[in-house]
Design an enzyme around this catalytic site. Structure first.
Site, PDB file in Angstrom:
ATOM      1  N   ASN A  89     -21.128   1.847 -26.766  1.00 15.63           N
ATOM      2  CA  ASN A  89     -22.423   1.528 -27.361  1.00 15.63           C
ATOM      3  C   ASN A  89     -23.512   1.233 -26.328  1.00 15.63           C
ATOM      4  O   ASN A  89     -24.695   1.443 -26.604  1.00 15.63           O
ATOM      5  CB  ASN A  89     -22.258   0.321 -28.294  1.00 15.63           C
ATOM      6  CG  ASN A  89     -23.572  -0.285 -28.698  1.00 15.63           C
ATOM      7  OD1 ASN A  89     -24.325   0.298 -29.467  1.00 15.63           O
ATOM      8  ND2 ASN A  89     -23.872  -1.469 -28.175  1.00 15.63           N
ATOM      9  N   SER A 151     -27.498   9.560 -30.525  1.00  9.87           N
ATOM     10  CA  SER A 151     -28.832   9.196 -31.013  1.00  9.87           C
ATOM     11  C   SER A 151     -29.487  10.400 -31.662  1.00  9.87           C
ATOM     12  O   SER A 151     -29.175  11.554 -31.331  1.00  9.87           O
ATOM     13  CB  SER A 151     -29.707   8.712 -29.848  1.00  9.87           C
ATOM     14  OG  SER A 151     -31.063   8.610 -30.237  1.00  9.87           O
ATOM     15  N   TYR A 163     -32.965  10.257 -21.622  1.00 11.24           N
ATOM     16  CA  TYR A 163     -32.234   9.694 -22.760  1.00 11.24           C
ATOM     17  C   TYR A 163     -31.705  10.796 -23.682  1.00 11.24           C
ATOM     18  O   TYR A 163     -30.549  10.762 -24.113  1.00 11.24           O
ATOM     19  CB  TYR A 163     -33.165   8.753 -23.524  1.00 11.24           C
ATOM     20  CG  TYR A 163     -32.502   7.932 -24.605  1.00 11.24           C
ATOM     21  CD1 TYR A 163     -31.790   6.778 -24.281  1.00 11.24           C
ATOM     22  CD2 TYR A 163     -32.607   8.292 -25.948  1.00 11.24           C
ATOM     23  CE1 TYR A 163     -31.201   6.009 -25.277  1.00 11.24           C
ATOM     24  CE2 TYR A 163     -32.017   7.527 -26.939  1.00 11.24           C
ATOM     25  CZ  TYR A 163     -31.316   6.382 -26.599  1.00 11.24           C
ATOM     26  OH  TYR A 163     -30.724   5.635 -27.589  1.00 11.24           O
ATOM     27  N   ALA A 165     -31.093  13.959 -22.945  1.00 11.82           N
ATOM     28  CA  ALA A 165     -30.037  14.713 -22.263  1.00 11.82           C
ATOM     29  C   ALA A 165     -28.717  13.946 -22.306  1.00 11.82           C
ATOM     30  O   ALA A 165     -27.653  14.519 -22.563  1.00 11.82           O
ATOM     31  CB  ALA A 165     -30.442  14.995 -20.816  1.00 11.82           C
ATOM     32  N   LYS A 167     -27.767  11.579 -24.479  1.00 13.49           N
ATOM     33  CA  LYS A 167     -27.234  11.456 -25.838  1.00 13.49           C
ATOM     34  C   LYS A 167     -26.715  12.794 -26.368  1.00 13.49           C
ATOM     35  O   LYS A 167     -25.779  12.826 -27.173  1.00 13.49           O
ATOM     36  CB  LYS A 167     -28.291  10.874 -26.771  1.00 13.49           C
ATOM     37  CG  LYS A 167     -28.633   9.414 -26.467  1.00 13.49           C
ATOM     38  CD  LYS A 167     -27.402   8.513 -26.519  1.00 13.49           C
ATOM     39  CE  LYS A 167     -27.744   7.051 -26.368  1.00 13.49           C
ATOM     40  NZ  LYS A 167     -26.555   6.162 -26.456  1.00 13.49           N
ATOM     41  N   ILE A 196     -33.609   2.139 -35.523  1.00  9.65           N
ATOM     42  CA  ILE A 196     -32.964   0.947 -36.058  1.00  9.65           C
ATOM     43  C   ILE A 196     -33.692  -0.294 -35.528  1.00  9.65           C
ATOM     44  O   ILE A 196     -34.163  -0.302 -34.388  1.00  9.65           O
ATOM     45  CB  ILE A 196     -31.478   0.887 -35.630  1.00  9.65           C
ATOM     46  CG1 ILE A 196     -30.780   2.236 -35.909  1.00  9.65           C
ATOM     47  CG2 ILE A 196     -30.764  -0.264 -36.327  1.00  9.65           C
ATOM     48  CD1 ILE A 196     -30.745   2.642 -37.364  1.00  9.65           C
TER      49      ILE A 196
END
Length: 253
Positions: A89, A151, A163, A165, A167, A196
């Site tokens: 996570n 994501s 980010y 790339a 995910k 979220i």
């Protein structure tokens, strides 16, 4: 997989989505190992869980450090017993456009350092923790479950080359590992959250966040518990592997 008594490690488990997952799985009887960078935040999270009657232990860890990952997982198993689950996570953002244009002048945007920081944590860190967890599960011979957090940005998002790339890579590794580890009784799945309500979205400029929220078909941001429920489904469904659950309020079509 039965949760009662199962040892589940959660990276980035001291806050936000990670802590919500710990609370949700802990209420089902799981024993939690919270892995995070900040000792004070970790201790606070563990105390919160203990107050709720949930078995939890803190492990301070930089998931991008290969030696530290190996040592931490060894200590975790020695302390708590065979590892049955891992939730990858932990993640960071370092946003920036590929190039910036101001008054007709073009200049570099996202720096190499920003690129590397996000890739090191969000992609390499996921790889290191999954590899170590898989080794421990195979050695124990009892199978297990690995859940990766991808994501909605894996499809591409402005200002998030690094980010997005990372995910996208997490989603691809999920499928790859599911195929490789099935023979050992290990399932691998992923959840791709949308927007979220966490510290990460709280850092978004209010006007931008309002615009994003208006674009979500359900008309609201998701809650950490929504993602925790998706993660719990992967653990519970023994025929789920190699797939990504998208939990985004209908934003990605």
């Amino acid at each position: 997989m039965q949760m009662k008594g199962a040892v589940i490690a959660i990276t980035g488990g001291a806050r936000g989505l990670g802590l919500a997952m710990a609370q949700h799985l802990g209420q089902q009887g799981a024993r939690l190992a919270l892995l995070d960078l900040e000792r004070d935040t970790l201790d606070q999270a563990v105390n919160t869980l203990l107050d709720q009657g949930i078995d939890a232990t803190a492990y301070e860890l930089d998931i991008a450090d290969e030696t530290a990952v190996s040592e931490t997982f060894a200590a975790l198993v020695a302390d708590m017993g065979p590892l049955k689950g891992l939730i990858n996570n932990a993640g960071i953002t370092r946003d920036g456009l590929l190039v910036k244009v101001k008054d007709g002048k073009v200049e570099k945007g996202l720096s190499l350092e920003q690129w590397r920081q996000v890739i090191d944590v969000n992609l390499t860190g996921v790889f290191l923790c999954a590899q170590e967890a898989a080794c421990r599960m195979v050695e124990a011979g009892e199978g297990g479950v690995i859940v990766n957090i991808s994501s909605i940005s894996r499809a591409g998002n402005m200002g998030q080359s690094n980010y997005s790339a990372a995910k996208a890579g997490v989603a691809s590794m999920t499928v790859t590992w599911a195929k490789e580890l099935a023979r050992h009784g290990i399932r691998v799945g992923a959840v791709a959250p949308g927007f979220i309500e966490t510290e990460m979205t709280a850092a978004i400029r209010p006007d931008v966040l309002e615009k994003v929220t208006r674009g979500i078909p359900l008309g609201k941001l998701g809650q950490p518990e929504d993602i925790a429920q998706s993660v719990a489904y992967i653990f519970a469904n023994d025929y789920f592997s190699g797939r990504v659950i998208e939990c985004d309020g209908g934003l990605r079509v």
